[in-house]
Design a protein around this motif. Structure first.
Motif, mmCIF file in Angstrom:
data_model
loop_
_atom_site.group_PDB
_atom_site.id
_atom_site.type_symbol
_atom_site.label_atom_id
_atom_site.label_comp_id
_atom_site.label_asym_id
_atom_site.label_seq_id
_atom_site.Cartn_x
_atom_site.Cartn_y
_atom_site.Cartn_z
ATOM 1 N N VAL A 55 0.840 -1.161 -0.051
ATOM 2 C CA VAL A 55 0.247 0.121 0.039
ATOM 3 C C VAL A 55 1.012 1.248 0.170
ATOM 4 O O VAL A 55 1.743 1.502 0.808
ATOM 5 C CB VAL A 55 -0.948 0.045 1.216
ATOM 6 N N SER A 56 0.580 2.213 -0.743
ATOM 7 C CA SER A 56 1.433 3.327 -1.018
ATOM 8 C C SER A 56 0.401 4.504 -0.685
ATOM 9 O O SER A 56 -0.642 4.886 -1.154
ATOM 10 C CB SER A 56 1.868 3.687 -2.171
ATOM 11 N N ILE A 57 1.031 5.217 0.288
ATOM 12 C CA ILE A 57 0.191 6.495 0.864
ATOM 13 C C ILE A 57 0.822 7.731 0.079
ATOM 14 O O ILE A 57 2.139 7.686 0.032
ATOM 15 C CB ILE A 57 0.305 6.614 2.358
ATOM 16 N N VAL A 58 -0.003 8.456 -0.470
ATOM 17 C CA VAL A 58 0.414 9.614 -1.250
ATOM 18 C C VAL A 58 0.039 10.751 -0.270
ATOM 19 O O VAL A 58 -1.292 11.244 -0.207
ATOM 20 C CB VAL A 58 -0.101 9.756 -2.579
ATOM 21 N N PRO A 59 0.780 11.443 0.191
ATOM 22 C CA PRO A 59 0.234 12.608 1.283
ATOM 23 C C PRO A 59 -0.307 13.807 0.307
ATOM 24 O O PRO A 59 0.228 14.154 -0.614
ATOM 25 C CB PRO A 59 1.586 13.117 1.669
ATOM 26 N N GLY A 60 -1.204 14.374 1.117
ATOM 27 C CA GLY A 60 -2.159 15.359 0.441
ATOM 28 C C GLY A 60 -1.529 16.762 0.960
ATOM 29 O O GLY A 60 -0.378 16.741 1.530
#
Length: 169
Positions: free
Chosen positions: A111-116
């Motif tokens: 799972v890759s989290i892309v920060p907002g």
């Protein structure tokens, strides 16, 4: 002489076991598979999580920051719901997104989290709302093969129209 030799062999065997035990402890503590106590628990819902298992990595910018703790089906929506344990020291913006990525064509998934960019921060127990499900390699390959066969299929003339003449030899 024989007593000395057997004592030496016993000491050497014990030393080898001690070194092997040290390597095992080092491998477990530095592999990232040790329990992440005190992590921030987040949830995310996906249409499909093909091949993603509990224990898979959670990454930000390619760096491991946590792991997938659990997975279940939401009985109301039939979506896959993942529980992610992430490093509690991270301040993940509330408009961040989660994507299921492949390590390689044959590798596992993570799972890759892309920060907002929001100022509000996700708290323990909150949900990442923006998600992108796993892309099925089989589906993509099927679409590609179908499109290639369609491009190579000869055009059929419409009714009442003569077929195109063959090129001269």
């Amino acid at each position: 002489m024989a007593d000395r030799r057997s004592a030496f062999e016993l000491l050497a065997g014990a030393l080898i076991l001690l070194v092997a035990g040290g390597f095992l402890v080092y491998a477990v503590t530095n592999s990232g598979r040790a329990s992440a106590a005190g992590g921030l628990n987040l949830t995310a819902r996906f249409d499909r999580i093909d091949g993603l298992a509990a224990g898979a990595d959670v990454r930000i910018a390619g760096v491991r920051v946590g792991r997938v703790v659990a997975q279940r089906i939401d009985p109301a929506t039939f979506l896959a719901e993942l529980t992610l344990s992430v490093d509690a020291g991270l301040r993940i913006p509330s408009d961040s997104s989660a994507e299921i990525q492949s390590e390689s064509l044959l590798g596992g998934k993570y799972v890759s989290i892309v920060p907002g960019g929001a100022e509000r921060i996700l708290r323990d127990g909150q949900r990442i709302e923006i998600t992108q499900s796993a892309i099925s390699l089989e589906s993509l390959l099927g679409r590609f093969i179908f499109s290639v066969t369609e491009m190579n299929r000869p055009a059929t003339p419409t009714p009442g129209e003569a077929p195109a003449p063959a090129p001269p030899r």
